[in-house]
Design a protein around this motif. Structure first.
Motif, short mmCIF file in Angstrom:
data_model
loop_
_atom_site.label_atom_id
_atom_site.label_comp_id
_atom_site.label_asym_id
_atom_site.label_seq_id
_atom_site.Cartn_x
_atom_site.Cartn_y
_atom_site.Cartn_z
N GLY A 1 36.73 25.94 42.81
CA GLY A 1 38.17 25.81 42.85
C GLY A 1 38.88 27.15 42.69
O GLY A 1 39.87 27.43 43.37
N ILE A 2 38.36 27.98 41.79
CA ILE A 2 38.95 29.31 41.59
C ILE A 2 38.82 30.14 42.85
O ILE A 2 39.76 30.83 43.27
CB ILE A 2 38.28 30.01 40.39
N ILE A 3 37.66 30.09 43.50
CA ILE A 3 37.44 30.90 44.70
C ILE A 3 38.30 30.39 45.86
O ILE A 3 38.88 31.19 46.61
CB ILE A 3 35.95 30.89 45.08
N VAL A 4 38.41 29.07 46.00
CA VAL A 4 39.26 28.52 47.06
C VAL A 4 40.72 28.92 46.85
O VAL A 4 41.42 29.32 47.79
CB VAL A 4 39.12 26.98 47.11
N ALA A 5 41.19 28.82 45.60
CA ALA A 5 42.57 29.22 45.30
C ALA A 5 42.78 30.71 45.58
O ALA A 5 43.81 31.12 46.12
CB ALA A 5 42.90 28.90 43.84
N ASN A 6 41.77 31.52 45.21
CA ASN A 6 41.86 32.95 45.46
C ASN A 6 41.96 33.24 46.96
O ASN A 6 42.80 34.04 47.40
CB ASN A 6 40.63 33.64 44.88
N ASN A 7 41.10 32.62 47.74
CA ASN A 7 41.09 32.91 49.17
C ASN A 7 42.36 32.42 49.86
O ASN A 7 42.85 33.05 50.79
CB ASN A 7 39.86 32.28 49.82
N ALA A 8 42.89 31.28 49.39
CA ALA A 8 44.15 30.79 49.94
C ALA A 8 45.29 31.75 49.63
O ALA A 8 46.12 32.05 50.51
CB ALA A 8 44.46 29.40 49.38
N LYS A 9 45.33 32.25 48.41
CA LYS A 9 46.37 33.21 48.05
C LYS A 9 46.23 34.50 48.85
O LYS A 9 47.21 35.05 49.35
CB LYS A 9 46.30 33.51 46.54
N PHE A 10 44.98 34.97 49.00
CA PHE A 10 44.77 36.22 49.73
C PHE A 10 45.19 36.08 51.19
O PHE A 10 45.75 37.00 51.78
CB PHE A 10 43.31 36.65 49.64
N ALA A 11 44.92 34.91 51.79
CA ALA A 11 45.28 34.70 53.18
C ALA A 11 46.80 34.72 53.38
O ALA A 11 47.29 35.18 54.42
CB ALA A 11 44.71 33.37 53.67
N ILE A 12 47.55 34.24 52.39
CA ILE A 12 49.01 34.15 52.52
C ILE A 12 49.70 35.43 52.04
O ILE A 12 50.61 35.94 52.70
CB ILE A 12 49.54 32.95 51.72
N LEU A 13 49.24 35.97 50.90
CA LEU A 13 49.96 37.07 50.26
C LEU A 13 49.23 38.40 50.29
O LEU A 13 49.79 39.43 49.89
CB LEU A 13 50.26 36.71 48.79
N GLY A 14 47.94 38.40 50.72
CA GLY A 14 47.21 39.65 50.79
C GLY A 14 46.81 40.19 49.44
O GLY A 14 46.55 41.39 49.31
N GLU A 15 46.74 39.34 48.42
CA GLU A 15 46.38 39.78 47.08
C GLU A 15 45.46 38.74 46.45
O GLU A 15 45.71 37.54 46.57
CB GLU A 15 47.64 39.93 46.22
#
Length: 539
Positions: free
Chosen positions: A70-84
């Motif tokens: 769940g942490i990794i999925v949330a991280n990748n979703a955030k990175f895809a949208i915000l680049g961070e």
């Protein structure tokens, strides 16, 4: 014991494999590397804790994998949208997501969240039902090993978070070389380890950051008092009334005409008019992309570049601003100004009800002060904010006023149906560049232009002098539109206008410098350093 060892070994192997999927990936990573043991430690502690509580190693393995996935999925979703990548302060936003789900759930999708929660619940329930405990615990004595283990773990956590081991533990963490550059640290240390490191290092006094001027370092990150870098000329207004000053941080504002010619040229006609008369206008570098309003907000008010904040840069309101921090509001209040912050949303959001007094504001007007003010879409309209600004300016007072307004109308997400109860704008296409969300965004931007007209007209009509500043906190999160237009410029736009006009200067600057430019416009610019020097960000 064999079952526990096998379940733990499999959990570690899968966790290390999943870590390889975390974004960003700056270089190729092998599953077993120098940081592998460090990366596995959080999983080992979590797995062991669940096993000691449940005596079900397979359940513990499944639950551990679900949490880390769940942490990794949330991280990748955030990175895809915000680049961070995900940072520790993002978990603080869970409370905001619960209190204000419309601001967050829309970006992920309600049904996706429901599906994930149901799948996780089913997997954990299945593991509990299908796996008998390793030993039955029928008497209180059978729980002593679990109680001793939990007491030890909780005691250690307290000792390193608030107790005598914190300093030693922080020193140990620094030996692994975290840099506060989250992109590099996630790639080097692993995602979960980076989250833990940043949690402990936030609020600690940071070593000077390479490449930063001395003025931006030292007291910036960990101390409650920050040296006053205010222009000396401002102090000369002690003997006379200074101009009224209005600064508007406009949600997701930028000059969208730079995006593509499909955007109407007259979309920001009032902004253009004031920019032609402005003391300063141009492009603005901001420490946020698509979100994290508070970063730009703090940079503008404090004059501190984001890099000077160390691990507090991700959310300066989380810890740093829970104590008094010098800002331009403090300066202006010391010169006799009323200082008023206006934000048409809930005061508790980002803890602004606690933070704004520490940033120098006498009064904080939140959504409760707007009563039945009109909305445009889901949020209070920009014109309602403009009217509230004008009302504060019109209040009888022998003191000049500094108003800092934070708008909400153009907050994402720009979904179909958002403006169905509003009359259409014939000049704006419904789907410019094939993106309905862009069409909705542009309609809100038109209202921001009306705010510029209303507030500057009010300032111009008053007997006292007036200064108006407007800037965008970050770009809107419109990845499809930006991708279609091949638009990669992360900057927003700004202007600083003074009643009576001035020699216009086109300057590209940054949020941490913009407050100084506003003070230049308000307090005898000719007596201060050249604007060209002021326009160079410490970043």
């Amino acid at each position: 014991m064999i079952t526990i060892a096998a379940a733990l070994a499999l959990t570690i192997l899968l966790i290390l494999s999943m870590e390889n999927l975390a974004l960003p990936r700056l270089r190729r990573r092998s599953i077993f590397r120098r940081m592998s043991l460090l990366s596995a430690m959080p999983a080992v502690v979590f797995f062991t804790t669940l096993t000691m509580i449940s005596y079900r190693p397979c359940f513990s393995a499944v639950a551990t994998l679900i949490v880390f996935a769940g942490i990794i999925v949330a991280n990748n979703a955030k990175f895809a949208i915000l680049g961070e990548p995900l940072v520790f302060s993002d978990f603080r936003l869970l409370r905001e997501a619960i209190n204000h789900p419309a601001l967050y759930v829309r970006y992920i999708g309600l049904w996706k969240i429901v599906a994930v929660c149901l799948a996780a619940t089913l997997a954990i329930a299945s593991a509990v039902v299908l796996e008998p405990p390793l030993a039955e615990r029928e008497h209180i004595d059978d729980f002593i090993p679990t109680i001793v283990y939990l007491a030890t773990v909780l005691g250690m956590i307290y000792a390193i978070v608030r107790g005598p081991l914190r300093g030693t533990f922080v020193t140990l963490l620094r030996t692994f070389g975290p840099t506060a550059n989250v992109t590099e640290d996630v790639d080097k240390l692993s995602l979960v380890v980076c989250l833990i490191f940043y949690f402990f290092l936030a609020g600690e006094s940071d070593r000077p950051q390479p490449g930063l001027p001395r003025m931006a370092q030292g007291k910036a990150a960990g101390k409650t008092r920050i040296a006053n870098p205010a222009p000396a000329a401002a102090k000369r207004f002690l003997a006379q009334r200074g101009p009224d000053i209005v600064a508007v941080q406009s949600e997701s504002f930028f000059d969208a005409r730079k995006l593509h010619r499909v955007v109407p040229r007259d979309l920001l006609s009032h902004y253009d008019r004031r920019a032609r008369e402005a003391c300063y206008s141009g492009r603005l570098s901001v420490p946020a992309r698509g979100a994290y309003t508070m970063r730009t907000e703090f940079a503008f008010l404090s004059g501190l570049p984001n890099a000077a904040l160390g691990y507090n840069r991700f959310n300066p309101y989380l810890q740093l601003c829970k104590q008094p921090v010098w800002t331009i509001a403090h300066l202006l209040r010391s010169q006799g100004y009323r200082t008023v912050c206006i934000h048409p949303f809930h005061a508790s959001f980002f803890d602004r009800h606690e933070v704004m007094p520490n940033l120098g504001f006498d009064t904080f007007l939140d959504i409760e002060s707007f009563g039945d003010a009109p909305s445009f879409g889901p949020y209070i309209s920009d014109m309602a904010v403009a009217e509230r600004i004008c009302r504060v300016l019109g209040e009888a007072s022998d003191r000049p006023t500094f108003i800092f307004a934070i708008t909400m109308e153009n907050h994402g997400r720009w979904e179909p149906g958002r403006l169905d109860n509003q009359a259409p704008d014939p000049d704006i296409e419904k789907e410019p560049l094939g993106c309905p969300s862009l069409g909705l965004y542009l309609r809100h931007l038109r209202n921001t232009d009306q705010l510029v007209a209303r507030v500057t007209t009010k300032l111009a009509s008053r007997r006292s002098d007036g200064v108006f500043c407007l800037y965008g906190d970050h770009l809107p999160s419109l990845p499809n539109a930006f991708r279609t237009a091949h638009f990669e410029d992360p900057r927003t736009d700004y202007l600083v206008w003074r009643k009576g006009g001035a020699t216009p200067r086109l300057l590209d600057t940054s949020a941490d410098v913009l407050g100084q430019l506003m003070l230049h416009a308000a307090f005898s610019p000719q007596a201060l350093e050249s604007p060209q020097r002021a326009a160079v960000s410490a970043e």
